[in-house]
Design an enzyme around this catalytic site. Sequence first.
Site, PDB file in Angstrom:
ATOM      1  N   ASP A  65       0.853  -1.200   0.000  1.00 38.97           N
ATOM      2  CA  ASP A  65       0.000   0.000   0.000  1.00 38.97           C
ATOM      3  C   ASP A  65       0.889   1.249   0.000  1.00 38.97           C
ATOM      4  O   ASP A  65       0.847   2.039   0.932  1.00 38.97           O
ATOM      5  CB  ASP A  65      -0.927  -0.005   1.214  1.00 38.97           C
ATOM      6  N   ASP A 107       6.958   1.309   1.890  1.00 36.81           N
ATOM      7  CA  ASP A 107       6.692   0.392   0.776  1.00 36.81           C
ATOM      8  C   ASP A 107       7.514   0.798  -0.445  1.00 36.81           C
ATOM      9  O   ASP A 107       8.046  -0.046  -1.165  1.00 36.81           O
ATOM     10  CB  ASP A 107       5.211   0.417   0.380  1.00 36.81           C
ATOM     11  N   ASN A 165      -2.303   2.607   3.632  1.00 36.82           N
ATOM     12  CA  ASN A 165      -1.772   3.909   4.011  1.00 36.82           C
ATOM     13  C   ASN A 165      -2.630   5.040   3.452  1.00 36.82           C
ATOM     14  O   ASN A 165      -2.848   6.058   4.116  1.00 36.82           O
ATOM     15  CB  ASN A 165      -0.330   4.044   3.525  1.00 36.82           C
ATOM     16  N   THR A 217       3.323  -6.057   2.329  1.00 32.14           N
ATOM     17  CA  THR A 217       3.754  -5.026   3.275  1.00 32.14           C
ATOM     18  C   THR A 217       2.605  -4.095   3.628  1.00 32.14           C
ATOM     19  O   THR A 217       2.813  -2.935   3.976  1.00 32.14           O
ATOM     20  CB  THR A 217       4.935  -4.211   2.690  1.00 32.14           C
ATOM     21  N   PHE A 275      -0.793  -1.379  12.478  1.00 32.06           N
ATOM     22  CA  PHE A 275      -1.708  -0.865  11.460  1.00 32.06           C
ATOM     23  C   PHE A 275      -2.119  -1.911  10.426  1.00 32.06           C
ATOM     24  O   PHE A 275      -3.311  -2.088  10.142  1.00 32.06           O
ATOM     25  CB  PHE A 275      -1.056   0.338  10.755  1.00 32.06           C
ATOM     26  N   ASN A 276      -1.149  -2.620   9.812  1.00 37.08           N
ATOM     27  CA  ASN A 276      -1.491  -3.561   8.751  1.00 37.08           C
ATOM     28  C   ASN A 276      -2.402  -4.676   9.249  1.00 37.08           C
ATOM     29  O   ASN A 276      -3.304  -5.119   8.530  1.00 37.08           O
ATOM     30  CB  ASN A 276      -0.221  -4.168   8.146  1.00 37.08           C
ATOM     31  N   HIS A 329       9.995   0.001   8.231  1.00 39.09           N
ATOM     32  CA  HIS A 329       9.345  -1.299   8.407  1.00 39.09           C
ATOM     33  C   HIS A 329       9.490  -2.217   7.182  1.00 39.09           C
ATOM     34  O   HIS A 329      10.072  -3.294   7.236  1.00 39.09           O
ATOM     35  CB  HIS A 329       7.855  -1.105   8.684  1.00 39.09           C
ATOM     36  N   ASP A 330       8.875  -1.786   6.079  1.00 37.91           N
ATOM     37  CA  ASP A 330       8.614  -2.695   4.962  1.00 37.91           C
ATOM     38  C   ASP A 330       9.850  -3.241   4.255  1.00 37.91           C
ATOM     39  O   ASP A 330       9.834  -4.396   3.803  1.00 37.91           O
ATOM     40  CB  ASP A 330       7.694  -2.004   3.946  1.00 37.91           C
TER      41      ASP A 330
END
Length: 316
Positions: A13, A18, A42, A126, A167-168, A245-246
């Site tokens: 997203d 990402d 996102n 992701t 969140f994800n 993160h991703d």
Amino acid sequence: MTSSSRPVILDGDPGHDDAVNILLACSSPELDVLGVTTTYGNVGLERTTHNALVVRELIGGDFPVYPGADRPLVVPRLSAEAVHGESGLDGPHLPTPTRGAEALHAAQFIIDTVRARPGEVTLLPTGPLTNLALALRLAPDIATLIREVVWMGGSLEAGNWSPSAEFNALCDPHAAQIVFETAAETGLKLTMFGLNVTHQAIADSRRVAAFRALGTPVGEFTAVLLEFFAEHHRERYGWDGGALHDPMTAAYLLAPELFEVRPLLVDIDISAGPSAGRTIGDVWRVTGRPPNVDAALKVDADGFFALLTERIGRYR
């Protein structure tokens, strides 16, 4: 790509982190990016798809982009403009895409690709797991044909979008439940990078400066991207930078020695209460049930950023 490149599908997203994951994967000859599939998260699906096209335009890539789910399976849609801005990639100048997305739905692309290359394709989601959950429900046979799923999502500690949930995972807990239960039932190899490990890798000012020092358009794009991304993290956590993160998903395939992982049973809370979306790790194996994921616990942050900087430096 080389004949030994590992075929991957990036599902996400985009999103600042990402976008960096796409940059990392596409600069790495060890990986063969078969396509990028997009979902809401996102920001909405139209914008996440546009952002994937923007990154492709930036690097002159040729991978196809397939839009997918525009909402969760059950719960209302969340969005994270407060973190990523209205565009989802606020900060740098964004090039105008000269090529559009494909007509095929992301879930069908995943199904068709995995069936065509049994045992070969690794999925790197992701964002919310909706596209993969749809694919698994439409074509249950692919569970034993996927080489591996490496997901950035969840947390073995606190959440970031609620006190309990990352969140994800919170975006579509029912989709996450489908994927995690499929792993338990079929042996689908699933690796999870939660906040407990991604919060160990902060793109602080020193690390951002290393991207800028590359002296390339993509290096500058990455630096500006991460400077904007840092603002939310500075306000919420008091950190000098954002948690990247991703890109851990692609980095794990490229340099698994940078990470510590362990087998773990993880359940998804699909209740409507304060723990909705929580990824519950049976750390002490009190349930007696076997693990269904490999959960990442630690990262060599300096090694991770060294890899990122070197690979992004390959763009000229």
